[in-house]
Design an enzyme around this catalytic site. Structure first.
Site, short mmCIF file in Angstrom:
data_model
loop_
_atom_site.label_atom_id
_atom_site.label_comp_id
_atom_site.label_asym_id
_atom_site.label_seq_id
_atom_site.Cartn_x
_atom_site.Cartn_y
_atom_site.Cartn_z
CG HIS A 154 40.54 72.65 29.99
ND1 HIS A 154 41.10 73.12 28.81
CD2 HIS A 154 41.58 72.05 30.65
CE1 HIS A 154 42.39 72.84 28.78
NE2 HIS A 154 42.70 72.18 29.87
CG ASN A 200 47.40 67.84 32.08
OD1 ASN A 200 46.74 68.60 31.39
ND2 ASN A 200 48.07 68.25 33.14
CG ASP A 230 40.00 74.12 25.77
OD1 ASP A 230 40.77 74.89 26.37
OD2 ASP A 230 40.16 72.88 25.78
CG ASN A 247 48.73 70.88 29.16
OD1 ASN A 247 49.74 71.18 28.53
ND2 ASN A 247 48.43 71.45 30.32
#
Length: 217
Positions: free
Chosen positions: A19, A68, A93, A114
């Protein structure tokens, strides 16, 4: 000025996870330029110049808000520096691209990422380019949330280093020459090893023939 945001999560435990691909790319850009990061509100930032001298002034950004809530870090910087949508590049990513593949895309939906989702939400539009770096879909038995937070495997290390290098090259071309030139040079870049050549099918041996000229069963 242009702004390049590398998406990721803060903290050493996340540094080498899938991530954090966006962070890895902008870190490589900063390393090449000898730039030092500083904290500014909810992000680490540094200013560099990319491309032929005198170079394009670029603000590199690593949100410190966790993935997020990336928009919380990005939106105030975009507002403060009066950045237009096309002057903002988000490096992310991408689950839907194989590991080893990178591509530029202009605008569009977040695709389940997100960090991009939150940036779109707080900017109020999706009209900014992204550099999507493939991390592949999770293998069978893996949850997506576990996969994106997993660390790179040792056999991926060489490809990862090359992918970071090419990602940094791509950022430099985008900053200096724009999206169209960057797409032309880098879309379709694929560092996956080529598949092995097909094994030739064995030619069946002829059936033995009896002296009378009949095939033996």
């Amino acid at each position: 000025m242009r702004v390049v945001v590398g998406l990721g999560n803060p903290g050493g435990q996340y540094a080498q996870t899938r991530h954090n691909m966006g962070w890895l790319v902008v870190d490589e850009v900063a390393r090449r330029c000898g730039a030092a990061w500083r904290k500014e509100k909810d992000a680490e930032v540094t200013e560099v110049r990319l491309g032929p001298a005198p170079g394009q002034k670029v603000l590199l950004v690593k949100p410190l808000t966790f993935m997020n809530a990336s928009g919380k870090a990005v939106a105030p910087l975009v507002s403060f520096y009066k950045i237009q949508g096309t002057e903002l590049l988000v490096v992310q990513d991408d689950l839907d691209s194989p590991f080893g593949l990178l591509k530029f895309r202009m605008g569009g939906r977040h695709g389940g990422q997100n960090g991009v989702r939150d940036i779109i939400r707080l900017l109020g539009h999706d009209a900014f380019p992204r550099l999507k770096v493939g991390i592949s879909r999770p293998p069978p038995g893996w949850e997506v949330s576990d996969w994106v937070m997993s660390r790179w495997r040792p056999e991926e290390a060489q490809t990862l280093a090359e992918l970071m290098r090419l990602g940094a090259d791509a950022v430099e071309v985008w900053a200096a020459s724009g999206l169209a030139e960057a797409q032309l040079k880098f879309n379709g870049t694929d560092l996956r090893p080529p598949p092995p050549p097909p094994t030739p099918e064995a030619t069946p041996s002829p059936k033995p023939v009896s002296p009378e000229g009949e095939e033996r069963q």
